[in-house]
Each structure stands twice: as C-alpha cells, then as structure tokens.
Design an enzyme around this catalytic site. Structure first.
Site, PDB file in Angstrom:
ATOM      1  N   THR A 118       1.054  -1.055   0.132  1.00  6.37           N
ATOM      2  CA  THR A 118       0.273   0.103   0.154  1.00  6.37           C
ATOM      3  C   THR A 118       0.996   1.500   0.271  1.00  6.37           C
ATOM      4  O   THR A 118       2.053   1.070   0.235  1.00  6.37           O
ATOM      5  CB  THR A 118      -0.713   0.055   1.354  1.00  6.37           C
ATOM      6  OG1 THR A 118      -0.231   0.325   2.346  1.00  6.37           O
ATOM      7  CG2 THR A 118      -1.743  -1.214   1.413  1.00  6.37           C
ATOM      8  N   GLY A 119       0.365   2.396  -0.194  1.00  6.30           N
ATOM      9  CA  GLY A 119       1.150   3.726  -0.064  1.00  6.30           C
ATOM     10  C   GLY A 119       1.105   4.425   1.336  1.00  6.30           C
ATOM     11  O   GLY A 119       1.631   5.479   1.633  1.00  6.30           O
ATOM     12  N   ASP A 120       0.340   3.560   2.339  1.00  6.54           N
ATOM     13  CA  ASP A 120       0.176   4.152   3.595  1.00  6.54           C
ATOM     14  C   ASP A 120       0.796   2.750   4.479  1.00  6.54           C
ATOM     15  O   ASP A 120       1.234   1.767   4.204  1.00  6.54           O
ATOM     16  CB  ASP A 120      -1.099   4.407   4.123  1.00  6.54           C
ATOM     17  CG  ASP A 120      -1.187   5.701   5.358  1.00  6.54           C
ATOM     18  OD1 ASP A 120       0.022   5.643   5.992  1.00  6.54           O
ATOM     19  OD2 ASP A 120      -2.022   6.333   5.206  1.00  6.54           O
ATOM     20  N   ASP A 121       0.124   3.060   5.977  1.00  7.59           N
ATOM     21  CA  ASP A 121       0.687   1.971   6.736  1.00  7.59           C
ATOM     22  C   ASP A 121       0.064   0.695   6.515  1.00  7.59           C
ATOM     23  O   ASP A 121      -0.896   0.538   6.119  1.00  7.59           O
ATOM     24  CB  ASP A 121       0.223   2.222   8.251  1.00  7.59           C
ATOM     25  CG  ASP A 121       1.066   3.583   8.842  1.00  7.59           C
ATOM     26  OD1 ASP A 121       2.177   3.848   8.454  1.00  7.59           O
ATOM     27  OD2 ASP A 121       0.206   4.253   9.339  1.00  7.59           O
ATOM     28  N   THR A 146       5.849  -0.585   1.556  1.00  5.07           N
ATOM     29  CA  THR A 146       4.960   0.773   1.562  1.00  5.07           C
ATOM     30  C   THR A 146       5.927   2.096   1.441  1.00  5.07           C
ATOM     31  O   THR A 146       6.782   2.172   2.045  1.00  5.07           O
ATOM     32  CB  THR A 146       4.148   1.317   3.093  1.00  5.07           C
ATOM     33  OG1 THR A 146       3.648   2.473   3.104  1.00  5.07           O
ATOM     34  CG2 THR A 146       5.171   0.746   4.119  1.00  5.07           C
TER      35      THR A 146
END
Length: 431
Positions: free
Chosen positions: A214-217, A248
């Site tokens: 993902t692009g976050d946690d 990430t």
C-alpha cells in the site's frame, strides 16, 4: 445495482459456531475454528440471475452467521457513483469523519453487531475502484469522509482469508470496536495512500500470513482521537501479528497511532519482512492525545531498502477540533524491539518523545542494521536500554539491558534472562 457473477456463494447458517480464540501469553499464536465450516443452508447469486464473474455493487450490509465466498476468478467491484455509498454516522471515538467534519460514506462491505462471519474464497478479489474517490479527494470536492473497503463494527468471531483486496477508496480493512477476529488477507493498493488493515479500539485480534502493498501503513493500530477517544475509553489490546510481508513507499510496516487516545497495549508482532518502504516500525502520538501505548513486543524483523528502521514520533498529526486538551499527554512505555536485521537502511532510528513527557523503557536487543547515514540515530525525550545493537545506539538508550534492567523490558525472551543469570550478562555486550 445489478449483480452479475456465478462464482460468489452466499452461505447462511442457522446455528452458532465456535469463535476465534487467541492469546499473547507465552509465544503468541492464533487459533481459528470456523473458517472451513459448511453452512447448512446456502444460496448462490446465480440463482438470482447473475451470469458473469464480476459483480458491480454499491455498499451492502452483512449479517451474522454468514459466509461470503468468492471463487478464484470472482470479483466484487465497488461502484464509481458516490450515491451508491450511503452516509453513516461518525465513530463516537472520533467525533467526526477522519477527513472532514460530519458523517462518512459507508464501506463497500459493512456490518454492525455481527457474530460468526466468514469472508473468504479461492483468492477472489474485492476491488474498490478507488481512483475516482482519490480524484475527488485531491480536488477537494468531497463533502464527507471517504469509505473503506470493509468495515466491521461491534462484531466478534469474524474471519477474513484467501482474498485479494484492491484499490480501496480509503482504508482497506477496518475492524472497529471488535473482538475475536482473525485476518489473513492479501492487499494491494500501492498507488494510493491507504492503510492495509487498521484495527481501531478492538481486542483479541490476529492478522497473519499476509502480503500487503500500500501507500500508507501496512498495519495500523489505533483507539480513538483526542477528547473523543479519551471519553469513549475503548482500547486496542491483545493484538497478534504473524508472518507479515509487504512494502509501503511512504509509511510504515507496522504503525501504532497516532490516534491512540483510548490506549493500545499487549501487541505482539513476529516474523515480519518489509522492503522498499519508508519505515519499518513506527509509534506516533501527540500532545492532546492522552491515552497510552505500552507492553509492545516486536521480534524477528527483516528490512530491505528501508529509509528508517524505527520511528517514535511525539509530535504527529492534526486534531479533530479546537476542543482538545493540549495538556492531555500520552504515556508511552515498555516497548521491546528485538532480533532485527536490515540491509540498505538509511537511518537506524528517529526517536523523539515529548518534552516533559519522556517515553520510558524503550528496549532494543540484537539489532544488526547496515546503515548508510553518518548519523544513524537521533533521539530526544526518551529513556531505555539496549544490548547487541549495531550501529551503536543513541545516548538515552546506551545503558545495558543485562543484567540489571531485563525486568524493565517488556517480554524479553525467558531463555535470554536465564542465559544472563547463568553467565552474569557478559555475553550481552553493546557493539
């Protein structure tokens, strides 16, 4: 909206079955007993005219004692029409939508006060088609907070496995005010700044055997936002994370906070592999949060091409409104991180507490990191201990764990304590 695939079977049961159980005492493990259950009554959506392998739908509501099964080539597609995602109330522990005041759009799969629910399949896919939501968000044309792919509230005995989650409008999987849940998903939303799985004010939860990009946690653990979380007072506790692999580009493999005002404790995470990521482990909070983060144990971590191995941030994030109490300071203590290796890591640790509110008993044991920065550690307003750490740790953590301070470090392995006792701690020398 019309459903249109033959490979999703919705199975309804009339009797309660065993729920998931887990423990963090000793070596943590997860036990789940209802994933492969045969429901005595079932229906297939093909009986209602579905004819293809892709089902376009808006938000829909799950019920108790249900198995939602997606076969290998089956895909649930989230509608790109916001009218198909109705509004729901803000979480009481948040007081408002996370992004905007007021309510929020309901998740694609939604359930409240559920018992005994299985969401599984033969690697079927739930695709939120989130691009349109991200465009609305970036153009600031939304009136309410975006929806998640899956949100389960006030529910117990939920099992999610063998599915791929793609392109969420916001967070992917969000158990909130839940207990006794087991998650084994595969998540890919790398082009979006979204969390993989986010536990909020939940207990007795296990996530294991996952790949998340993902692009976050990848995994976030939270428990309410400032005065609303303090008042609601529902912690996240007894959280187990096993065999997690992922990347990430902008955030962390595992993050606790920053909304942690109801408290977070008894988190055990082991056998983790993070690569091509901004950070490995992060704890984040802020004045005004109150609450606590304590009794955290993270072990057996492998890092590759990671900017920061360990981050502790005492000044992070915004507040829900002007009514928060800036004197509500968080308690951060008893954090143990051990057995970590890393290659091509830029910085070993950025660890900043809060002035006049030091974070205590931060313990690092057996860390070996190949670090490119000439200043591998940057620490302030923290206190703790370390042994067998390379590169040499920062001054506030240089005092040795063994033999005097092993009891100040949460959940250090019993065999290490026995070895230290037999040998006077001589083998535990800081590098």
């Amino acid at each position: 909206m019309k459903g249109s695939f033959t490979l999703v079977d919705v199975l309804l049961v009339l009797a309660l079955l065993n729920e998931a159980t887990l423990t963090v005492k000793g070596r943590p493990h997860c036990k789940q007993t209802n994933s492969g259950v045969f429901r005595p009554h079932s229906v297939s959506i093909s009986e209602f005219g579905a004819v293809a392998g892709r089902w376009l739908t808006g938000s829909f509501v799950l019920i108790s004692h249900l198995t939602l099964r997606l076969d290998k080539d089956a895909t649930i597609l989230g509608s790109t029409n916001s009218d198909d995602w109705p509004l729901t109330d803000p979480l009481p522990s948040y007081g408002r939508g996370r992004e905007l005041p007021g309510g929020r759009h309901r998740s694609l799969l939604y359930g409240n006060n559920l018992t005994d629910v299985v969401i599984t399949g033969d690697n079927g896919t739930i695709d939120g088609q989130g691009t349109v939501w991200w465009n609305w968000f970036r153009n600031e044309t939304l009136d309410y907070t975006r929806p998640h792919l899956v949100e389960l509230m006030n529910s117990n005995g939920v099992f999610i496995s063998n599915l791929t989650f793609l392109n969420s409008p916001f967070w992917n999987i969000h158990p909130v005010y839940c207990r006794s849940n087991v998650l084994r998903p595969q998540i890919s939303s790398r082009d979006y700044l979204v969390n993989g799985a986010q536990f909020n004010s939940s207990n007795d939860v296990c996530i294991e055997d996952c790949y998340i990009s993902t692009g976050d946690d990848l995994i976030a653990i939270k428990s309410g936002w400032d005065e609303y979380g303090i008042s609601f007072a529902r912690p996240s506790t007894n959280i187990i994370i096993h065999r997690l692999v992922g990347e990430t580009r902008s955030s962390s493999g595992i993050a606790i906070g920053s909304e942690m005002s109801g408290g977070v404790s008894e988190v055990h995470a082991e056998d983790l592999q993070f690569f091509n990521s901004n950070a490995g482990i992060t704890i984040k909070t802020s004045p005004g949060r109150g609450g606590y983060v304590k009794n955290i144990f993270i072990s057996d971590v492998t890092l590759m091409d990671v900017n920061v191995a360990i981050r502790v941030i005492g000044q992070y994030g915004e507040h829900p409104d002007e009514f928060y109490d800036p004197n509500a300071l968080p308690l951060i203590e008893m954090i143990t991180i051990q057995d970590v290796t890393g290659e091509n890591v830029k910085v070993a640790g950025l660890m900043e507490g809060i002035k006049e509110d030091d974070f205590h008993n931060i313990c690092l044991f057996n860390l070996s990191l190949s670090v490119s920065s000439g200043s591998p550690w940057n620490c302030s307003y923290i206190q703790g201990y370390s042994d067998l750490v390379s590169p040499e740790t920062c001054q506030p953590l240089k005092e040795r764990i063994f033999p005097e301070h092993s009891s100040d470090c949460y959940h250090l392995s019993d065999h290490l304590r026995r070895m230290s006792s037999r040998n006077g701690g001589d083998q535990f020398l800081s590098w």
